[in-house]
Design a protein around this motif. Structure first.
Motif, PDB file in Angstrom:
ATOM      1  N   THR A 222     -11.173  -1.684 -21.018  1.00 19.72           N
ATOM      2  CA  THR A 222     -11.121  -1.050 -19.630  1.00 19.72           C
ATOM      3  C   THR A 222     -10.532  -2.022 -18.782  1.00 19.72           C
ATOM      4  O   THR A 222     -11.136  -3.090 -18.446  1.00 19.72           O
ATOM      5  N   ILE A 223      -9.606  -1.476 -17.645  1.00 16.35           N
ATOM      6  CA  ILE A 223      -9.176  -2.228 -16.726  1.00 16.35           C
ATOM      7  C   ILE A 223     -10.018  -2.249 -15.368  1.00 16.35           C
ATOM      8  O   ILE A 223     -10.107  -1.015 -15.087  1.00 16.35           O
ATOM      9  N   GLN A 224     -10.083  -3.110 -14.598  1.00 17.75           N
ATOM     10  CA  GLN A 224     -10.975  -2.724 -13.315  1.00 17.75           C
ATOM     11  C   GLN A 224      -9.932  -3.075 -12.381  1.00 17.75           C
ATOM     12  O   GLN A 224      -9.247  -4.038 -12.222  1.00 17.75           O
ATOM     13  N   ILE A 225      -9.824  -1.854 -11.352  1.00 10.13           N
ATOM     14  CA  ILE A 225      -9.051  -1.858 -10.299  1.00 10.13           C
ATOM     15  C   ILE A 225      -9.922  -2.160  -9.129  1.00 10.13           C
ATOM     16  O   ILE A 225     -10.366  -1.295  -8.576  1.00 10.13           O
ATOM     17  N   PHE A 226      -9.686  -3.177  -8.397  1.00 13.78           N
ATOM     18  CA  PHE A 226     -10.546  -3.728  -7.180  1.00 13.78           C
ATOM     19  C   PHE A 226     -10.259  -3.009  -6.015  1.00 13.78           C
ATOM     20  O   PHE A 226      -9.399  -2.201  -5.661  1.00 13.78           O
ATOM     21  N   ASN A 227     -11.695  -3.117  -5.112  1.00 13.21           N
ATOM     22  CA  ASN A 227     -11.445  -2.234  -3.807  1.00 13.21           C
ATOM     23  C   ASN A 227     -10.989  -0.687  -4.197  1.00 13.21           C
ATOM     24  O   ASN A 227     -10.520  -0.226  -3.250  1.00 13.21           O
ATOM     25  N   TYR A 228     -11.624  -0.048  -5.222  1.00 16.99           N
ATOM     26  CA  TYR A 228     -11.426   1.178  -5.644  1.00 16.99           C
ATOM     27  C   TYR A 228      -9.999   1.649  -5.509  1.00 16.99           C
ATOM     28  O   TYR A 228      -9.613   2.744  -5.216  1.00 16.99           O
ATOM     29  N   GLY A 229      -9.094   0.583  -5.970  1.00 15.77           N
ATOM     30  CA  GLY A 229      -7.666   0.999  -5.693  1.00 15.77           C
ATOM     31  C   GLY A 229      -7.107   0.836  -4.415  1.00 15.77           C
ATOM     32  O   GLY A 229      -5.721   1.324  -4.322  1.00 15.77           O
TER      33      GLY A 229
END
Length: 356
Positions: A222-229
């Motif tokens: 799973t990739i994490q996208i910071f600051n909710y994208g």
């Protein structure tokens, strides 16, 4: 600004096995031969060394086409003053491009020592060597968009105050600009700092988001996208960065005296960015399309199942956005490679390099 030619010159490039450094060597061989390049890189294992080795092989191949040019490579450390002095004494470079540095915002939180060694002591060694070398026509060095810290005003201008870094990495880059200014003032050394904005492309750094995302997606993680994208980045394609560096190398800040008869420091700072920040979610969307197109990922890959929106990381900033007007004004250049085109080149390289 003074124009200088690069042909028949000796250029010392630190970080020459790095992403920007190796591409700069290739471009100078292609467009400025005959040229004599001395490269230095410590080949550290901050990321996969095989990528650095691949880049050095590309340089060797390119050299075959330019028999009148030379490339001498030192595997050593910027913080090793003796080696830096030896290179200056032996080759007497006229132009120095300092791209060698410990990169990465997050790593500076866990391994601060590497940043002080490379980015502070290493750069000091370069400045000292330049001071003692009458041949120096121009010192060009890498700074970073991270010096803007959590500045709210966008686009970022080199006129803005940058006194609030949010990572040690950013603090070391800001200190490079200050040190260069002092040496320019005291010793009349023409120096230009370049604030790079999120550089990407083939054979780039695996710690950068687009590369890390690709590795994870391929493994089914799973990739994490910071600051909710809600992060925006001014992604700048490697060829644009290299073209900018090459042009800046050829135009030095002018040496002139002020009213007090003392030198006005021949010193300049420019942003090199795409002047077009992209939302991270849109970025990931284009990346996945290009990975499918290059057959790195299967057509029916389920992205929704592999992405997760998470809060902001320490040391990160919500937006990077370059004001590139001064670069356009002084060098007639503005990065303009579209993101899709750049990511397509990366996806193609990734497929071949990793034999996907």
């Amino acid at each position: 600004m003074n124009k200088i030619t690069l042909q028949n010159k000796t250029v010392f490039i630190t970080g020459s096995a790095g992403f920007i450094g190796s591409n700069l060597v290739l471009e100078l061989l292609r467009s400025q031969s005959p040229i004599h390049i001395v490269g230095l890189d410590n080949m550290n294992d901050y990321y996969d060394v095989s990528i650095k080795e691949w880049r050095l092989k590309e340089i060797e191949k390119e050299l075959e086409n330019h028999k009148d040019s030379t490339y001498t490579f030192y595997k050593d450390d910027l913080a090793n003053k003796e080696i830096i002095d030896e290179i200056f004494n032996t080759y007497k470079p006229q132009i120095v491009v300092n791209l060698g540095a410990q990169a990465g915002v997050r790593y500076s939180i866990t391994n601060p020592d590497a940043y002080i060694q490379s980015n502070m002591i290493g750069f000091y060694n370069i400045l000292e060597a330049c001071r003692q070398d009458e041949n120096i026509e121009h010192l060009v060095y890498a700074s970073s968009s991270s010096v803007y810290g959590s500045n709210k005003k966008v686009p970022y201008s080199t006129e803005d105050k940058v006194d609030n870094p949010v990572s040690l990495y950013a603090a070391t880059k800001k200190s490079n600009e200050l040190m260069a200014h002092a040496y320019s003032k005291l010793y009349n050394i023409p120096s230009t700092g370049l604030r790079f904005f999120t550089v990407y492309g083939p054979a780039g750094r695996p710690d950068m988001a687009y590369f890390g995302f690709t590795n994870k997606l391929l493994k089914g993680e799973t990739i994490q996208i910071f600051n909710y994208g809600n992060c925006k980045r001014d992604f700048t394609y490697i060829d644009d960065i290299v073209e900018g560096v090459k042009r800046v190398m050829q135009g030095t800040p002018e040496k002139k005296n002020g009213e007090d008869g003392l030198p006005i420091p021949p010193y300049a700072i420019y942003n090199i960015g795409n002047h077009d920040p992209v939302n991270l979610l849109d970025f990931v969307d284009i990346l996945q399309q290009e990975l499918i197109r290059a057959e790195v990922l299967p057509k029916d890959y389920d992205f929704e199942a592999h992405k997760k929106l998470v809060p902001m990381q320490p040391g990160d900033v919500p937006i990077t956005y370059a004001d590139t007007t001064p670069l356009q004004r002084d060098y007639g250049f503005k990065p303009d490679t579209p993101l899709r085109q750049g990511l397509r080149q990366f996806a193609q390289w990734y497929k071949e390099f990793y034999n996907v």
